[in-house]
Design a protein around this motif. Structure first.
Motif, short mmCIF file in Angstrom:
data_model
loop_
_atom_site.label_atom_id
_atom_site.label_comp_id
_atom_site.label_asym_id
_atom_site.label_seq_id
_atom_site.Cartn_x
_atom_site.Cartn_y
_atom_site.Cartn_z
N GLU A 105 -7.93 37.24 -42.34
CA GLU A 105 -7.26 36.22 -41.53
C GLU A 105 -6.94 34.97 -42.36
OE1 GLU A 105 -6.06 36.40 -38.33
OE2 GLU A 105 -5.33 34.43 -38.89
N HIS A 106 -5.76 34.44 -42.10
CA HIS A 106 -5.37 33.22 -42.78
C HIS A 106 -5.97 32.01 -42.07
CE1 HIS A 106 -2.66 30.63 -45.11
NE2 HIS A 106 -2.61 29.91 -44.01
N ASP A 107 -5.98 32.09 -40.75
CA ASP A 107 -6.38 30.96 -39.92
C ASP A 107 -7.90 30.85 -39.82
OD1 ASP A 107 -6.70 29.03 -38.01
OD2 ASP A 107 -5.89 30.23 -36.36
N LEU B 290 -4.61 52.19 -49.62
CA LEU B 290 -3.18 52.08 -49.90
C LEU B 290 -2.90 51.71 -51.35
CD1 LEU B 290 -1.77 52.69 -47.30
CD2 LEU B 290 -0.94 50.36 -47.20
N TYR B 291 -3.76 50.85 -51.92
CA TYR B 291 -3.64 50.48 -53.33
C TYR B 291 -4.84 51.03 -54.08
CZ TYR B 291 -0.27 46.81 -51.95
OH TYR B 291 0.79 46.11 -51.45
N ARG B 292 -4.62 51.41 -55.32
CA ARG B 292 -5.69 51.87 -56.17
C ARG B 292 -6.11 50.73 -57.10
NH1 ARG B 292 -7.41 57.31 -57.83
NH2 ARG B 292 -6.00 58.00 -56.20
N GLY C 38 -8.61 33.04 -46.79
CA GLY C 38 -8.08 32.40 -47.99
C GLY C 38 -6.65 31.98 -47.75
N PRO C 39 -6.18 31.04 -48.57
CA PRO C 39 -4.79 30.56 -48.42
C PRO C 39 -3.77 31.66 -48.74
CG PRO C 39 -6.07 29.16 -49.94
CD PRO C 39 -6.90 30.37 -49.65
N ASN C 40 -2.51 31.36 -48.53
CA ASN C 40 -1.43 32.31 -48.85
C ASN C 40 -1.55 32.80 -50.28
OD1 ASN C 40 0.48 30.36 -46.77
ND2 ASN C 40 0.36 32.55 -46.50
N GLY C 41 -1.36 34.11 -50.46
CA GLY C 41 -1.37 34.67 -51.80
C GLY C 41 -2.75 34.79 -52.42
N ALA C 42 -3.81 34.57 -51.65
CA ALA C 42 -5.17 34.59 -52.19
C ALA C 42 -5.62 35.99 -52.59
CB ALA C 42 -6.14 34.00 -51.16
N GLY C 43 -4.99 37.01 -51.99
CA GLY C 43 -5.39 38.38 -52.31
C GLY C 43 -6.00 39.13 -51.14
N LYS C 44 -5.93 38.55 -49.96
CA LYS C 44 -6.56 39.16 -48.78
C LYS C 44 -5.96 40.53 -48.46
CE LYS C 44 -5.29 35.72 -46.06
NZ LYS C 44 -4.54 34.90 -47.05
N SER C 45 -4.62 40.58 -48.36
CA SER C 45 -3.98 41.86 -48.02
C SER C 45 -4.19 42.87 -49.15
CB SER C 45 -2.49 41.67 -47.77
OG SER C 45 -2.30 40.86 -46.63
N SER C 46 -4.16 42.39 -50.39
CA SER C 46 -4.41 43.29 -51.52
C SER C 46 -5.77 43.93 -51.37
CB SER C 46 -4.34 42.52 -52.84
OG SER C 46 -3.05 41.98 -53.01
N CYS C 47 -6.76 43.14 -51.03
CA CYS C 47 -8.12 43.63 -50.87
C CYS C 47 -8.18 44.62 -49.71
CB CYS C 47 -9.06 42.45 -50.64
SG CYS C 47 -10.79 42.88 -50.77
N GLY D 178 1.91 41.22 -64.34
CA GLY D 178 1.12 40.13 -64.90
C GLY D 178 0.27 39.39 -63.87
N ILE D 179 0.46 39.73 -62.59
CA ILE D 179 -0.27 38.98 -61.54
C ILE D 179 -1.63 39.61 -61.28
CG2 ILE D 179 -0.26 38.32 -59.10
CD1 ILE D 179 2.84 38.47 -59.25
N ARG D 180 -2.66 38.79 -61.34
CA ARG D 180 -4.00 39.26 -60.97
C ARG D 180 -4.17 39.01 -59.48
NH1 ARG D 180 -8.27 39.98 -64.52
NH2 ARG D 180 -7.69 39.72 -66.70
N ALA D 181 -3.90 40.02 -58.68
CA ALA D 181 -4.02 39.86 -57.23
C ALA D 181 -5.49 39.79 -56.84
CB ALA D 181 -3.33 41.01 -56.52
N LEU D 182 -6.34 40.55 -57.53
CA LEU D 182 -7.79 40.51 -57.29
C LEU D 182 -8.50 40.50 -58.63
CD1 LEU D 182 -8.08 43.19 -54.44
CD2 LEU D 182 -8.23 40.70 -54.15
N1 LIG Z 1 3.15 44.90 -53.81
C1 LIG Z 1 3.07 43.82 -54.59
N2 LIG Z 1 3.77 43.71 -55.74
C2 LIG Z 1 3.68 42.64 -56.53
N3 LIG Z 1 2.88 41.57 -56.27
C3 LIG Z 1 2.17 41.60 -55.14
C4 LIG Z 1 2.21 42.72 -54.25
N4 LIG Z 1 1.37 42.46 -53.21
C5 LIG Z 1 0.83 41.26 -53.44
N5 LIG Z 1 1.28 40.74 -54.61
C6 LIG Z 1 0.90 39.45 -55.21
O1 LIG Z 1 -0.53 39.45 -55.26
C7 LIG Z 1 -1.04 38.18 -54.90
C8 LIG Z 1 -1.92 38.33 -53.68
O2 LIG Z 1 -1.13 38.66 -52.56
P1 LIG Z 1 -1.71 39.10 -51.15
O3 LIG Z 1 -0.57 39.56 -50.34
O4 LIG Z 1 -2.84 40.03 -51.36
O5 LIG Z 1 -2.25 37.71 -50.59
P2 LIG Z 1 -2.70 37.30 -49.12
O6 LIG Z 1 -3.97 36.56 -49.27
O7 LIG Z 1 -2.69 38.47 -48.23
O8 LIG Z 1 -1.58 36.26 -48.68
P3 LIG Z 1 -0.95 35.93 -47.22
O9 LIG Z 1 -1.86 34.93 -46.59
O10 LIG Z 1 0.36 35.35 -47.55
O11 LIG Z 1 -0.86 37.20 -46.45
C9 LIG Z 1 0.17 37.29 -54.65
O12 LIG Z 1 0.43 36.58 -55.84
C10 LIG Z 1 1.27 38.27 -54.35
O13 LIG Z 1 2.51 37.74 -54.71
#
Ligand SMILES: Nc1ncnc2c1ncn2[C@@H]1O[C@H](COP(=O)(O)OP(=O)(O)OP(=O)(O)O)[C@@H](O)[C@H]1O
Ligand SMILES: [Mg+2]
Length: 281
Positions: free
Chosen positions: A235-237, A78-80, A62-71, A41-45
């Motif tokens: 980067e977070h910082d 790594l992710y589709r 972006g702040p924590n959880g913004a979606g940076k690593s997902s992107c 249910g989470i929209r990471a991006l």
């Molecule tokens: N493998 C995963 N399974 C489920 N949810 C995930 C997964 N990876 C990320 N998320 C969720 O997707 C959203 C974005 O996470 P992401 O890790 O991309 O953020 P981020 O900007 O890299 O944060 P941070 O600054 O903490 O590294 C968050 O709500 C996170 O909980």
């Protein structure tokens, strides 16, 4: 930091290992187009688009959880993504496996765990050159004359990359014996070993102290200046990126909330709100 000429870039697919396999590649623009990614249910991006101009240092913050690593993980294969595309010049990178991307000139940093602690710095950097060796080290194992020559050239280039990153004194030391800041440099050296035209870095300063972070900022801008490659820095910082980035894209809750020069995004009310909101939380 040492100096390094833009390399005689190996082009793995077409190049003949007999000729040494070296040719020149030029950076192309990276286009992230309407990328969406869901985890349950989470929209990471959510419909994220931005462009990294050729040879630029582009920060994704972006702040924590913004979606940076997902992107980052979508771009690096790594992710589709559920929707959208990633293109490097005319090449569609969407859904390509990480090793394919390395062959196309996309280098990335890894977490420390991905380095082999018992192996030397040079051996770890040589591993990064796998993507460039047709037939790989298996062919080299047969000791065919051209593979021996190619392997020697790869080792020379790996040493050059180490010297460029100020690792000359430790090339033959086991990675496990090195301090954290130096290990991060080895990780960078390995990313550069694929001779990338685009370098992807996910929070390279994580866990570093202020002095190490400042040094890293210098190294990253040095890589861009000396090699002319494109760099996407996640980067977070904000502090780290503002001094060195040409352009900044800001994510918050999976959406792009700003895109512009460091000065523009720093003054953007939505960005200020997003960052203050995290601090207050
Ligand atoms: N493998 C995963 N399974 C489920 N949810 C995930 C997964 N990876 C990320 N998320 C969720 O997707 C959203 C974005 O996470 P992401 O890790 O991309 O953020 P981020 O900007 O890299 O944060 P941070 O600054 O903490 O590294 C968050 O709500 C996170 O909980
Ligand atoms: Mg992250």
């Amino acid at each position: 930091m040492g100096r390094m000429t833009p390399p005689e870039l190996p082009v793995p697919a077409e190049a003949s290992p007999r000729a040494g396999g070296f040719a020149t590649r030029t950076p192309e623009k990276l286009c992230v187009e309407g990328v969406s990614l869901r985890f349950g249910g989470i929209r990471a991006l959510d419909d994220v688009s931005f462009t990294v101009a050729p040879g630029s240092l582009h920060a994704l913050i972006g702040p924590n959880g913004a979606g940076k690593s997902s992107c980052f993980n979508v771009i690096s294969g790594l992710y589709r993504a559920n929707a959208g595309r990633v293109r490097l010049g005319e090449t569609d990178l969407t859904g390509l496996a990480p090793h394919k991307l390395a062959g196309l000139g996309v280098g990335r940093s890894f977490q420390n765990a991905a380095l082999s602690a018992g192996s030397t710095v040079l051996d770890n950097v040589m591993l990064g050159r796998h993507a460039l060796t047709r037939g790989g080290f298996l062919a080299a194992g047969l000791r065919l004359p051209w593979t021996v020559r190619a392997e020697r050239r790869h080792a020379e280039r790996a040493r050059e990359i180490c010297a460029f990153l100020g690792l000359d004194a430790v090339v033959d030391a086991p990675v496990g014996a090195l301090p954290y800041g130096v290990v991060k440099r080895v990780d960078l050296a390995r990313a550069l070993a694929v001779e990338p035209v685009l370098l992807l870095l996910d929070e390279p300063a994580a866990g570093m102290n202020a002095a190490e972070t400042a040094e890293l900022a210098g190294t990253i801008s040095g890589i861009r200046a000396e090699l002319g490659i494109s760099i996407l820095l996640v980067e977070h910082d904000m502090g780290l990126v503002m001094g060195i980035a040409d352009r900044v894209t800001v994510l918050d809750f999976g959406r792009r909330i700003a895109d512009g020069t460091p000065a523009q995004v720093q003054a953007d009310p939505d960005v200020i709100k997003a960052y203050l909101g995290t601090e207050a939380a």
